[in-house]
Design an enzyme around this catalytic site. Structure first.
Site, PDB file in Angstrom:
ATOM      1  N   ALA A  67      21.095  22.222  -9.001  1.00  0.00           N
ATOM      2  CA  ALA A  67      22.050  22.401  -8.020  1.00  0.00           C
ATOM      3  C   ALA A  67      21.987  23.750  -7.312  1.00  0.00           C
ATOM      4  O   ALA A  67      22.837  24.313  -6.326  1.00  0.00           O
ATOM      5  CB  ALA A  67      23.665  22.425  -8.570  1.00  0.00           C
ATOM      6  N   ARG A  84      19.284  25.108  -5.492  1.00  0.00           N
ATOM      7  CA  ARG A  84      19.004  25.104  -4.283  1.00  0.00           C
ATOM      8  C   ARG A  84      18.820  23.721  -3.356  1.00  0.00           C
ATOM      9  O   ARG A  84      19.363  22.579  -4.280  1.00  0.00           O
ATOM     10  CB  ARG A  84      17.560  25.511  -4.086  1.00  0.00           C
ATOM     11  N   VAL A 120      16.156  19.700 -17.250  1.00  0.00           N
ATOM     12  CA  VAL A 120      16.823  18.189 -17.429  1.00  0.00           C
ATOM     13  C   VAL A 120      15.899  17.318 -18.077  1.00  0.00           C
ATOM     14  O   VAL A 120      16.336  16.269 -18.756  1.00  0.00           O
ATOM     15  CB  VAL A 120      17.206  17.790 -15.985  1.00  0.00           C
ATOM     16  N   SER A 131      14.303   8.509  -3.687  1.00  0.00           N
ATOM     17  CA  SER A 131      13.462   8.812  -2.456  1.00  0.00           C
ATOM     18  C   SER A 131      13.093   7.690  -1.847  1.00  0.00           C
ATOM     19  O   SER A 131      12.708   6.597  -2.085  1.00  0.00           O
ATOM     20  CB  SER A 131      12.359   9.731  -2.803  1.00  0.00           C
ATOM     21  N   TYR A 191       5.058  10.898  -8.296  1.00  0.00           N
ATOM     22  CA  TYR A 191       6.387  11.031  -7.738  1.00  0.00           C
ATOM     23  C   TYR A 191       6.887   9.852  -7.303  1.00  0.00           C
ATOM     24  O   TYR A 191       7.847   9.200  -7.466  1.00  0.00           O
ATOM     25  CB  TYR A 191       6.189  12.123  -6.605  1.00  0.00           C
ATOM     26  N   ALA A 202       6.263   6.552  -8.524  1.00  0.00           N
ATOM     27  CA  ALA A 202       6.454   5.794  -9.383  1.00  0.00           C
ATOM     28  C   ALA A 202       7.815   6.357 -10.193  1.00  0.00           C
ATOM     29  O   ALA A 202       8.708   5.500 -10.529  1.00  0.00           O
ATOM     30  CB  ALA A 202       5.444   5.921 -10.343  1.00  0.00           C
ATOM     31  N   LYS A 214      10.300   7.634  -8.637  1.00  0.00           N
ATOM     32  CA  LYS A 214      11.374   7.406  -7.619  1.00  0.00           C
ATOM     33  C   LYS A 214      11.700   5.839  -7.721  1.00  0.00           C
ATOM     34  O   LYS A 214      12.819   5.473  -7.445  1.00  0.00           O
ATOM     35  CB  LYS A 214      11.334   8.136  -6.202  1.00  0.00           C
ATOM     36  N   ILE A 218      13.768  15.679   4.218  1.00  0.00           N
ATOM     37  CA  ILE A 218      14.702  16.587   4.272  1.00  0.00           C
ATOM     38  C   ILE A 218      14.456  18.003   4.125  1.00  0.00           C
ATOM     39  O   ILE A 218      13.436  18.242   3.332  1.00  0.00           O
ATOM     40  CB  ILE A 218      15.936  16.182   3.259  1.00  0.00           C
TER      41      ILE A 218
END
Ligand code: NAD
Length: 254
Positions: free
Chosen positions: A17, A19, A69, A147, A160, A162, A164, A193
């Protein structure tokens, strides 16, 4: 009175969280009335400290925690802390993620594992812990940051895309497993984004030009535009949305 998105009295947890979209989402949740928000990022740096201040100014109580995480106990520890302090968890926003532009042949086994652990395994761990509490409560919303790449196969990197796509499948699995307990599970699938992550993807001007030309709206999205959708999905206005992947792409998949 005009229709408004309200998260009044809700307790939320948002990972990654400091950024980008995670920050915008945490702030939007507070703006919509969340009474308490637990936020995580890799480090408690100036961005995290300013986030905490802004959240408090918006009227939310806050827990700020550091941790990767992908490590066992980090997301679950954050959720446990939120429940210990505030007695419940209404919203889990599994946002933290990494990505960089890389070719199939340059992707090492180590990079593959690292991306999958941060982007996908963390979502599994968060869903399990939050699901345990939400099941007892008989309510809750889990939003997972997928994504557009998870739908299209993307062009960022095989790891990336895979990760998502895995989030999209995990979201459906979660919705099927947890729906009977009043828990909704949703995937967000943004296109391009404007964040630091996107800057790192758009370092090659030719690649950037090609990608931008393919967006019907002719621009990248803002973190605010994603946060608005997240707040709506977390609210009771979206009470029948579950298992679905919500694309936010400026028309890119039209
Ligand atoms: N920007 C885009 O165009 C785009 C599009 C689709 C999906 N996404 C996804 O949205 C999410 C947020 O991305 P963003 O664009 O806001 O990126 P960002 O890099 O601006 O922000 C990501 C935040 O997550 C934190 N983070 C990274 N790894 C972490 C870890 N292991 N543990 C805890 N925190 C960690 C970072 O420190 C940072 O604060 C990611 O899951 C990303 O894959 C981004």
């Amino acid at each position: 009175m005009a229709l408004e998105i309200s998260l009044a009295g809700k307790v939320a947890v948002v990972t990654g969280a400091a950024r980008g979209m995670g920050r915008a989402i945490a702030l939007k949740f507070a703006e919509a009335g969340c009474s308490a928000i637990a936020v995580n990022d890799l480090r408690i740096d100036d961005d995290m400290r300013s986030l905490e201040k802004e959240l408090r100014e918006l009227g939310a109580d806050v827990i700020v925690a550091e941790g990767d995480v992908s490590e066992s106990g980090v997301v679950s520890g954050l959720i446990d802390a939120a429940v210990a302090k505030w007695g419940k968890i209404d919203i889990l926003m599994n946002n933290a993620g990494i990505g960089r532009k890389i070719d199939l042949f340059d992707t090492t086994d180590e990079q593959w594992d690292r991306t999958l652990e941060i982007n996908l395994k963390s979502v599994f761990m968060g869903m399990k812990t939050a699901g345990t509490y939400m099941k007892e409560q008989g309510s809750g919303v889990i939003i997972n940051m997928a994504s557009m790449s998870g739908v299209t196969g993307g062009s960022q990197g095989p790891d990336y895309s895979a990760s998502k796509a895995g989030i999209i499948a995990l979201t459906k699995f979660g919705a099927k497993t947890l729906g009977k307990y009043g828990i909704r599970v949703i995937a967000l699938a943004p296109g391009y984004i404007q964040t630091e992550l996107l800057d790192s993807l758009f370092t090659d001007p030719k690649f950037k030009e090609e990608r931008m030309a393919a967006i019907p709206m002719g621009r990248t999205g803002t973190v605010e535009e994603v946060a608005n959708v997240a707040a709506f999905l977390a609210s009771d206005l979206a009470s029948y949305v579950s298992g679905d992947t919500i694309l936010i792409t400026g028309g890119r998949l039209s």
